[in-house]
Each structure stands twice: as structure tokens, then as C-alpha cells.
Design an enzyme around this catalytic site. Structure first.
Site, PDB file in Angstrom:
ATOM      1  N   ASP A   1       0.741  -1.239  -0.100  1.00 56.46           N
ATOM      2  CA  ASP A   1       0.038  -0.008  -0.007  1.00 56.46           C
ATOM      3  C   ASP A   1       0.680   1.284   0.051  1.00 56.46           C
ATOM      4  O   ASP A   1       0.310   2.227   0.473  1.00 56.46           O
ATOM      5  CB  ASP A   1      -0.977   0.104   1.175  1.00 56.46           C
ATOM      6  CG  ASP A   1      -0.196  -0.162   2.346  1.00 56.46           C
ATOM      7  OD1 ASP A   1       1.015  -0.258   2.556  1.00 56.46           O
ATOM      8  OD2 ASP A   1      -0.735  -0.257   3.560  1.00 56.46           O
TER       9      ASP A   1
ATOM     10  N   HIS B   1       8.936  -4.434  -3.386  1.00 55.47           N
ATOM     11  CA  HIS B   1       8.139  -4.363  -2.241  1.00 55.47           C
ATOM     12  C   HIS B   1       9.097  -4.963  -1.104  1.00 55.47           C
ATOM     13  O   HIS B   1       9.676  -5.983  -1.310  1.00 55.47           O
ATOM     14  CB  HIS B   1       6.815  -5.483  -2.470  1.00 55.47           C
ATOM     15  CG  HIS B   1       6.111  -5.867  -1.337  1.00 55.47           C
ATOM     16  ND1 HIS B   1       5.180  -4.968  -0.970  1.00 55.47           N
ATOM     17  CD2 HIS B   1       5.933  -6.979  -0.670  1.00 55.47           C
ATOM     18  CE1 HIS B   1       4.411  -5.268   0.183  1.00 55.47           C
ATOM     19  NE2 HIS B   1       4.942  -6.516   0.277  1.00 55.47           N
TER      20      HIS B   1
ATOM     21  N   CYS C   1       4.776  -0.322   2.772  1.00 55.45           N
ATOM     22  CA  CYS C   1       5.434  -1.639   3.033  1.00 55.45           C
ATOM     23  C   CYS C   1       6.410  -1.623   3.812  1.00 55.45           C
ATOM     24  O   CYS C   1       6.681  -2.276   4.835  1.00 55.45           O
ATOM     25  CB  CYS C   1       5.629  -2.479   1.859  1.00 55.45           C
ATOM     26  SG  CYS C   1       6.329  -1.856   0.442  1.00 55.45           S
TER      27      CYS C   1
END
Length: 266
Positions: free
Chosen positions: A128, A250, A131
Site C-alpha cells: 500500500d 516490495h 510496506c
């Protein structure tokens, strides 16, 4: 039928929609066939029944030509939104199938092997924009530290803003390639504190100084990186994934591999 398939099982829901459409077509054909047989069994002299039957047949055959009721603009917007959502879910389902043999799947497998050798496994963090900070927050909880994502963001922005000379040389304008101006750097720090701006190695460096703790980043094809090696103590451990989501990079957290065994035993 729809209630038996989990909403997050995109592949099965897609197949379910196709099955429902097929059943609807079969049901309509069955109705037409039954109507045809009923007409054949009626006496020819019963004109009144025959006329009623003809009307019913015409209504069934021509129902698609009947003008539908006027659709409001609000309903059109809802229908458009539903269609877009359905299309998005189908794309996600297709992407998940491709990922079974794609870079994401291979990266996950390799990282799982690296972590398993250390008695660890990935702890999934939402993608989002927060992270990296959420992964740090999760690691801090293991050390009885209750810092939240907003706190981590605001402290990071504050530290970088007060140590501009340490960070500015590593920031360039993506359009011109020039180093950030003072105004651009201040905007960069503002976004750290007030938006879901993605965090990277500069922010990790700032956090290691703020927390006075080392931070380890485990990745697939390179040795682990330790940020803040000058500090003692057990490092916070993050997993860096390059192919985790469509947007790319990520961060995840980690947890002891024995957690899974404990859950199974319970």
C-alpha cells in the site's frame, strides 16, 4: 453456487460465471421446447387456447426486442464500475496463473529457501506504499517497541530534513537528471511524512540512525545488505522483493519458521 466459491478465488469465480451463463441459456431453450410440445398436444379446435399459446410463444421469442426500462445515470455508473471491477478481477486471475511460472513465483521460491536455511519465513506485508515502514513496525513489535507507521514516517522525514547534506547527493530529478534543489528535497521529506510515498535505502539509512539499530535486507540474487552496521544488537530483518507485485519492488517482514509447526500442532 456463487456463495460456495470464495471471493478471492478469481479462477473459480470466473469459471462459475461461465457455468451460470450456460445454465441460463439451457433453461431458456428448455422453456421453448416445453412450450412447443404443449402446443402440439392441444386440440386444434381449441382456438382460444391456441391463441393464448401463440401469445405466450411470441412473448418468449420477442422478449429481447422489448424496450428495457429507462436506466438512470446513477445505475449506468454502477454498471460501468461493476464491469470495470469484473475486468480487473479477470486480469488479476490471469496474472496469477502467469505468476505460477513467472519471475514472482521463482523469486518467492528462492527467498523461501534462503530464509528456511535460517529458520525463517516471509511474513506478508500489504502493498500500500507503506510496506517498508510496516515491515519495520512489525520487526520492532518483536522487540517490544510500539512505534507506529506514522511515527516512523514523521521521524524519518525529520531526520533526513535535518541532515540534508547526508542525503541530498543521492537524490536526482527523474526528468532532468540534476541533483534535487533545496525545495525539491523539502518536498521529498514532506511526502515521506504525509503521503504513502514508497521508502527505500535512504529511508532505511535514516531509520537505522533514528533507532540506533542495524537493519538487514535479504534479497534473492545478492548477499544480504546491512544498513547501520555501526550499531550493536540484533538487526531488524526485512525481505526485499523485486517482482512481488505489478508495481514492482516490495518489502516484507519475517517470522520464525517454527510458527507454522506450532500452528499445525494446535
Amino acid at each position: 453456487m456463487k456463495n460456495t466459491v470464495p471471493k478471492n478465488d478469481k479462477k473459480r469465480r470466473k469459471q462459475l460465471l461461465e457455468d451460470v451463463a450456460k445454465l441460463e441459456v439451457e433453461l431458456e431453450e428448455k422453456h421453448k421446447e416445453e412450450l412447443k410440445k404443449l402446443k402440439e398436444t392441444l386440440p386444434e379446435q381449441n382456438k382460444e387456447c391456441s391463441a393464448a399459446l401463440n401469445i405466450a410463444r411470441l412473448e418468449l421469442e420477442d422478449k429481447e426486442t422489448i424496450q428495457p426500462p429507462r436506466i438512470s445515470k446513477a445505475q449506468k455508473r454502477r454498471d460501468k464500475k461493476a464491469a470495470l471491477e469484473k475486468e480487473r478481477e479477470e486480469r488479476i486471475a490471469e496474472a496469477e496463473i502467469e505468476n505460477l511460472t513467472g519471475a514472482r513465483h521463482l523469486e518467492s521460491q528462492k527467498l523461501a529457501q534462503i530464509l528456511a536455511a535460517r529458520g525463517l519465513e516471509i511474513k506478508q506485508i500489504p502493498s500500500d506504499g507503506h510496506c517498508m515502514y510496516r515491515a519495520i513496525e512489525d520487526q520492532l513489535k518483536e522487540q517490544q517497541n510500539s512505534w507506529t507507521v506514522p511515527t516512523l514516517r514523521s521521524r524519518t522525514a525529520e531526520y533526513m530534513g535535518s541532515h540534508m547534506d547526508d542525503f541530498l547527493p543521492f537524490l536526482t530529478n527523474p526528468n532532468t537528471g540534476d541533483l534535487y534543489s533545496r525545495e525539491e528535497f523539502e518536498k521529498y521529506c514532506y511526502d515521506i511524512a504525509n503521503t504513502a510515498a514508497w521508502g527505500g535505502q535512504l529511508e532505511l539509512r535514516a531509520l537505522s540512525h533514528i533507532l540506533q539499530m542495524p537493519i538487514e535486507i535479504i534479497q534473492m540474487d545478492s548477499p544480504s545488505i546491512i544498513v547501520g552496521e555501526e550499531y550493536n544488537g540484533k538487526p531488524l530483518t526485512l525481505v526485499y522483493m523485486r517482482h512481488a507485485y505489478g508495481l514492482g519492488e516490495h518489502y516484507n517482514s519475517v517470522k520464525p519458521l517454527l510458527d507454522r509447526t506450532t500452528e499445525n500442532e494446535s
